[in-house]
Write a protein that holds these residues in place. Sequence first.
Motif, PDB file in Angstrom:
ATOM      1  N   SER B  80       0.448   9.542   5.614  1.00 31.70           N
ATOM      2  CA  SER B  80       0.891   8.238   6.177  1.00 31.70           C
ATOM      3  C   SER B  80       0.677   6.868   5.521  1.00 31.70           C
ATOM      4  O   SER B  80      -0.135   6.457   5.170  1.00 31.70           O
ATOM      5  N   ALA B  81       1.937   6.667   4.951  1.00 29.12           N
ATOM      6  CA  ALA B  81       2.020   5.623   3.977  1.00 29.12           C
ATOM      7  C   ALA B  81       1.523   4.371   4.231  1.00 29.12           C
ATOM      8  O   ALA B  81       1.522   4.036   5.400  1.00 29.12           O
ATOM      9  N   SER B  82       0.853   3.663   3.292  1.00 32.14           N
ATOM     10  CA  SER B  82       0.211   2.358   3.456  1.00 32.14           C
ATOM     11  C   SER B  82       0.699   1.433   2.464  1.00 32.14           C
ATOM     12  O   SER B  82       1.130   1.982   1.115  1.00 32.14           O
ATOM     13  N   THR B  83       0.595   0.153   2.717  1.00 35.59           N
ATOM     14  CA  THR B  83       1.163  -0.805   1.592  1.00 35.59           C
ATOM     15  C   THR B  83       0.545  -0.850   0.299  1.00 35.59           C
ATOM     16  O   THR B  83       1.046  -0.987  -0.827  1.00 35.59           O
ATOM     17  N   ASN B  84      -0.833  -0.167   0.341  1.00 36.89           N
ATOM     18  CA  ASN B  84      -1.432   0.062  -1.014  1.00 36.89           C
ATOM     19  C   ASN B  84      -1.258   0.984  -1.710  1.00 36.89           C
ATOM     20  O   ASN B  84      -1.769   1.310  -2.922  1.00 36.89           O
ATOM     21  N   GLN B  85      -0.233   1.785  -0.963  1.00 35.61           N
ATOM     22  CA  GLN B  85       0.518   3.004  -1.984  1.00 35.61           C
ATOM     23  C   GLN B  85       1.965   2.701  -2.528  1.00 35.61           C
ATOM     24  O   GLN B  85       2.435   3.460  -3.177  1.00 35.61           O
ATOM     25  N   THR B  86       2.116   1.123  -2.548  1.00 33.47           N
ATOM     26  CA  THR B  86       3.540   0.869  -3.246  1.00 33.47           C
ATOM     27  C   THR B  86       3.030   1.046  -4.596  1.00 33.47           C
ATOM     28  O   THR B  86       1.867   0.493  -5.350  1.00 33.47           O
ATOM     29  N   SER B  87       3.843   1.662  -5.382  1.00 37.25           N
ATOM     30  CA  SER B  87       3.582   1.997  -6.981  1.00 37.25           C
ATOM     31  C   SER B  87       4.626   2.745  -7.425  1.00 37.25           C
ATOM     32  O   SER B  87       5.493   3.230  -6.954  1.00 37.25           O
ATOM     33  N   MET B  88       4.582   2.928  -8.870  1.00 33.89           N
ATOM     34  CA  MET B  88       5.555   3.710  -9.622  1.00 33.89           C
ATOM     35  C   MET B  88       4.790   5.051  -9.564  1.00 33.89           C
ATOM     36  O   MET B  88       3.677   5.199 -10.243  1.00 33.89           O
TER      37      MET B  88
END
Lengths: 116, 116
Positions: B80-88
């Motif tokens: 369940s993707a969350s904004t803090n998983q925005t990354s490379m």
Amino acid sequence: RKEVEQDPGPFNVPEGATVAFNCTYSNSASQSFFWYRQDCRKEPKLLMSVYSSGNEDGRFTAQLNRASQYISLLIRDSKLSDSATYLCAVNGRAENYGGSQGNLIFGKGTKLSVKP
Amino acid sequence: DVKVTQSSRYLVKRTGEKVFLECVQDMDHENMFWYRQDPGLGLRLIYFSYDVKMKEKGDIPEGYSVSREKKERFSLILESASTNQTSMYLCASSLRAVGSGTDTQYFGPGTRLTVL
């Protein structure tokens, strides 16, 4: 002491300069050491492995100092194309990773900028 | 030449979506790894696998799971993707080392994930 530490830089040097980076590590049992190069928005690529006796590849020299627990990278006659971030990597403690010996701990990288 | 490929270079997902990141290597490597890389934090190990159907937690496994059904393929799943998983997100592979050392890791080109 963090497991692997590098000076983040940036190192700003003129073309033709000699520049050296150090990387300290905390695990005295580490056996494997590497330098990687990472260009902006790209993946890390292996630059060279670091051997106990030291090793050289053209303008690049890597050395290991086990007594003081650091590795170094020397770049001679810097080129504009050497501008990148340089990451050191050391194998991690197996007990921290399910007994696996396959892990590398990466430093956060040192940014090098070579100017004309 | 070792080749590690990742399914997407850029991905945009919404909060709560399930996200699959695929990694394939063609060099018969036993070890495979998933990292994320964020500015100022360096490379952080999420999960790794040293054999088919085997997995071990890295330093930041929370919010992620992995699957390795075939030797050449290692998948990272954000349930369940969350904004803090925005990354490379970077995948890597390596041979299983003999003795106490660690073999070189080879990286894929990375997937830049944005979670809105």
